[in-house]
Design a protein around this motif. Sequence first.
Motif, PDB file in Angstrom:
ATOM      1  N   GLU A  36     -23.373  11.754   3.480  1.00 45.98           N
ATOM      2  CA  GLU A  36     -24.453  11.730   2.484  1.00 45.98           C
ATOM      3  C   GLU A  36     -24.952  10.308   2.238  1.00 45.98           C
ATOM      4  OE1 GLU A  36     -25.859  14.381   1.601  1.00 45.98           O
ATOM      5  OE2 GLU A  36     -24.341  15.677   2.486  1.00 45.98           O
ATOM      6  N   MET A  37     -24.027   9.348   2.226  1.00 43.87           N
ATOM      7  CA  MET A  37     -24.449   7.961   2.026  1.00 43.87           C
ATOM      8  C   MET A  37     -25.309   7.485   3.190  1.00 43.87           C
ATOM      9  SD  MET A  37     -23.400   7.112  -0.850  1.00 43.87           S
ATOM     10  CE  MET A  37     -23.540   5.342  -0.996  1.00 43.87           C
ATOM     11  N   VAL A  38     -24.926   7.846   4.418  1.00 45.25           N
ATOM     12  CA  VAL A  38     -25.732   7.483   5.590  1.00 45.25           C
ATOM     13  C   VAL A  38     -27.113   8.111   5.474  1.00 45.25           C
ATOM     14  CG1 VAL A  38     -25.936   7.797   8.075  1.00 45.25           C
ATOM     15  CG2 VAL A  38     -23.746   7.167   7.096  1.00 45.25           C
ATOM     16  N   ASN A  39     -27.147   9.368   5.085  1.00 44.29           N
ATOM     17  CA  ASN A  39     -28.399  10.090   4.886  1.00 44.29           C
ATOM     18  C   ASN A  39     -29.272   9.400   3.845  1.00 44.29           C
ATOM     19  OD1 ASN A  39     -29.811  12.227   5.807  1.00 44.29           O
ATOM     20  ND2 ASN A  39     -28.345  13.758   5.132  1.00 44.29           N
ATOM     21  N   MET A  40     -28.630   8.930   2.790  1.00 46.11           N
ATOM     22  CA  MET A  40     -29.359   8.280   1.701  1.00 46.11           C
ATOM     23  C   MET A  40     -30.015   6.991   2.180  1.00 46.11           C
ATOM     24  SD  MET A  40     -27.831   6.781  -1.802  1.00 46.11           S
ATOM     25  CE  MET A  40     -27.458   5.168  -1.192  1.00 46.11           C
ATOM     26  N   ILE A  41     -29.253   6.164   2.915  1.00 47.36           N
ATOM     27  CA  ILE A  41     -29.811   4.901   3.406  1.00 47.36           C
ATOM     28  C   ILE A  41     -30.972   5.184   4.356  1.00 47.36           C
ATOM     29  CG2 ILE A  41     -29.297   2.785   4.674  1.00 47.36           C
ATOM     30  CD1 ILE A  41     -27.784   2.816   2.174  1.00 47.36           C
ATOM     31  N   SER A  42     -30.759   6.155   5.247  1.00 51.73           N
ATOM     32  CA  SER A  42     -31.803   6.491   6.214  1.00 51.73           C
ATOM     33  C   SER A  42     -33.069   6.950   5.500  1.00 51.73           C
ATOM     34  CB  SER A  42     -31.273   7.562   7.148  1.00 51.73           C
ATOM     35  OG  SER A  42     -32.276   8.035   7.964  1.00 51.73           O
TER      36      SER A  42
ATOM     37  N   VAL B 266     -29.805  14.809  -1.174  1.00 49.54           N
ATOM     38  CA  VAL B 266     -28.625  13.953  -1.067  1.00 49.54           C
ATOM     39  C   VAL B 266     -28.016  13.728  -2.446  1.00 49.54           C
ATOM     40  CG1 VAL B 266     -27.849  11.621  -0.545  1.00 49.54           C
ATOM     41  CG2 VAL B 266     -29.327  12.787   1.051  1.00 49.54           C
ATOM     42  N   ALA B 267     -28.885  13.488  -3.438  1.00 50.57           N
ATOM     43  CA  ALA B 267     -28.396  13.257  -4.804  1.00 50.57           C
ATOM     44  C   ALA B 267     -27.641  14.468  -5.313  1.00 50.57           C
ATOM     45  CB  ALA B 267     -29.569  12.921  -5.720  1.00 50.57           C
ATOM     46  N   SER B 268     -28.180  15.671  -5.080  1.00 59.93           N
ATOM     47  CA  SER B 268     -27.482  16.856  -5.597  1.00 59.93           C
ATOM     48  C   SER B 268     -26.195  17.106  -4.823  1.00 59.93           C
ATOM     49  CB  SER B 268     -28.399  18.074  -5.597  1.00 59.93           C
ATOM     50  OG  SER B 268     -28.617  18.530  -4.321  1.00 59.93           O
TER      51      SER B 268
ATOM     52  N   SER C 124     -36.731   4.990   5.536  1.00 59.42           N
ATOM     53  CA  SER C 124     -37.933   5.661   6.035  1.00 59.42           C
ATOM     54  C   SER C 124     -39.005   5.699   4.955  1.00 59.42           C
ATOM     55  CB  SER C 124     -37.594   7.079   6.478  1.00 59.42           C
ATOM     56  OG  SER C 124     -36.676   7.057   7.527  1.00 59.42           O
ATOM     57  N   TYR C 125     -38.585   5.909   3.722  1.00 57.73           N
ATOM     58  CA  TYR C 125     -39.527   5.912   2.603  1.00 57.73           C
ATOM     59  C   TYR C 125     -40.226   4.557   2.513  1.00 57.73           C
ATOM     60  CZ  TYR C 125     -41.188   6.975  -2.119  1.00 57.73           C
ATOM     61  OH  TYR C 125     -41.974   7.216  -3.209  1.00 57.73           O
ATOM     62  N   GLN C 126     -39.432   3.482   2.558  1.00 62.03           N
ATOM     63  CA  GLN C 126     -39.999   2.129   2.491  1.00 62.03           C
ATOM     64  C   GLN C 126     -40.991   1.889   3.619  1.00 62.03           C
ATOM     65  OE1 GLN C 126     -36.838  -0.716   2.519  1.00 62.03           O
ATOM     66  NE2 GLN C 126     -35.958   0.036   0.614  1.00 62.03           N
ATOM     67  N   ASN C 127     -40.628   2.345   4.825  1.00 66.01           N
ATOM     68  CA  ASN C 127     -41.521   2.190   5.970  1.00 66.01           C
ATOM     69  C   ASN C 127     -42.880   2.798   5.699  1.00 66.01           C
ATOM     70  OD1 ASN C 127     -40.646   0.777   8.172  1.00 66.01           O
ATOM     71  ND2 ASN C 127     -39.277   2.384   8.850  1.00 66.01           N
ATOM     72  N   ASN C 128     -42.876   4.013   5.172  1.00 70.17           N
ATOM     73  CA  ASN C 128     -44.133   4.710   4.942  1.00 70.17           C
ATOM     74  C   ASN C 128     -44.953   4.041   3.846  1.00 70.17           C
ATOM     75  OD1 ASN C 128     -44.288   7.066   6.742  1.00 70.17           O
ATOM     76  ND2 ASN C 128     -42.301   7.489   5.854  1.00 70.17           N
ATOM     77  N   ILE C 129     -44.267   3.544   2.820  1.00 70.58           N
ATOM     78  CA  ILE C 129     -44.993   2.845   1.758  1.00 70.58           C
ATOM     79  C   ILE C 129     -45.650   1.587   2.314  1.00 70.58           C
ATOM     80  CG2 ILE C 129     -44.754   1.682  -0.462  1.00 70.58           C
ATOM     81  CD1 ILE C 129     -44.406   4.689  -0.605  1.00 70.58           C
TER      82      ILE C 129
ATOM     83  N   ALA D 214     -41.730  13.985   1.794  1.00 70.52           N
ATOM     84  CA  ALA D 214     -40.628  14.675   2.476  1.00 70.52           C
ATOM     85  C   ALA D 214     -39.338  13.872   2.372  1.00 70.52           C
ATOM     86  CB  ALA D 214     -40.990  14.911   3.945  1.00 70.52           C
ATOM     87  N   GLN D 215     -39.457  12.546   2.508  1.00 71.21           N
ATOM     88  CA  GLN D 215     -38.252  11.713   2.420  1.00 71.21           C
ATOM     89  C   GLN D 215     -37.676  11.728   1.010  1.00 71.21           C
ATOM     90  OE1 GLN D 215     -36.728  10.491   4.892  1.00 71.21           O
ATOM     91  NE2 GLN D 215     -38.234  10.356   6.532  1.00 71.21           N
TER      92      GLN D 215
END
Lengths: 137, 137
Positions: A105-111, A24-26, A115-120, A16-17
Amino acid sequence: MSMMNIFNVSGSAASAQSQRLNVVASNLANADTVAGPDGQAYKARQVTFQTQLMGANANDPTAAGVTVSTISEDQTAGRRVHDPKHPSADADGYVTYSNVNAVEEMVNMISASRSYQNNIEVMNTAKSLLLKTLQMG
Amino acid sequence: MLNRLTDALDFQAQALSLRSERQRLIASNIANADTPGYVAREMNFAQALRDATGAGTTTTMLAASQPGHIGANPGAHGGASFSTLSYAAPSQTNLDRNTVDMDRERASFADNTVKYEATLRFIGAQVKTTLSAITGQ
């Protein structure tokens, strides 16, 4: 083996992240696109997350994954710039750009990436615990 | 005779199963850190272990007076009964009504990881003790 479910839970969250990161990229890629002949510029998109129970028992709240429920478009008006020489300018000489807010969008990207790193990391820990469980005794 | 050997391990086995359940619960909370409206859950580990091992207070049992009745033993299904789960009190309010406190969840996750490994080692040491008793040296 309830620990096996962690991979489903954290995997769904990571997926999902990454979908959020994709949006965000698009958005960022289209930050400077102008309105076409129809006057409709690109509209910023946003994902909405929803909890998805994924345990063996349907009511088990201890295995709560994530799914993307909707991708909605931001309906605010696009940025208008006065530039009569621009090929896409309207009759009054205004060019309509997309309504993407690059800072948001940049804030969204960092967030999303944190979160992705956390889950990994959660998955890595669960994996090492499972491997140690296999060597028990 | 043989059940005396395994009884000693039974307590640790229950604890291990509950630890993995708690690990999954915290993983679910971390996975849903960005889900709007998600309410973080916590497990009362001491109560859950007491329920699962039947130690301390007497547990409420359903009377099985007819042959078709099923005796309901809390914790007998190999997991925490949902009654030991509670909602985490939010330390800070959030605009999207999400109550996951990532600092606390990460701390609980690390804590649970260490305790899971400790339980694994307890089991390993107990097995070694039993084995050295059997070989009689």
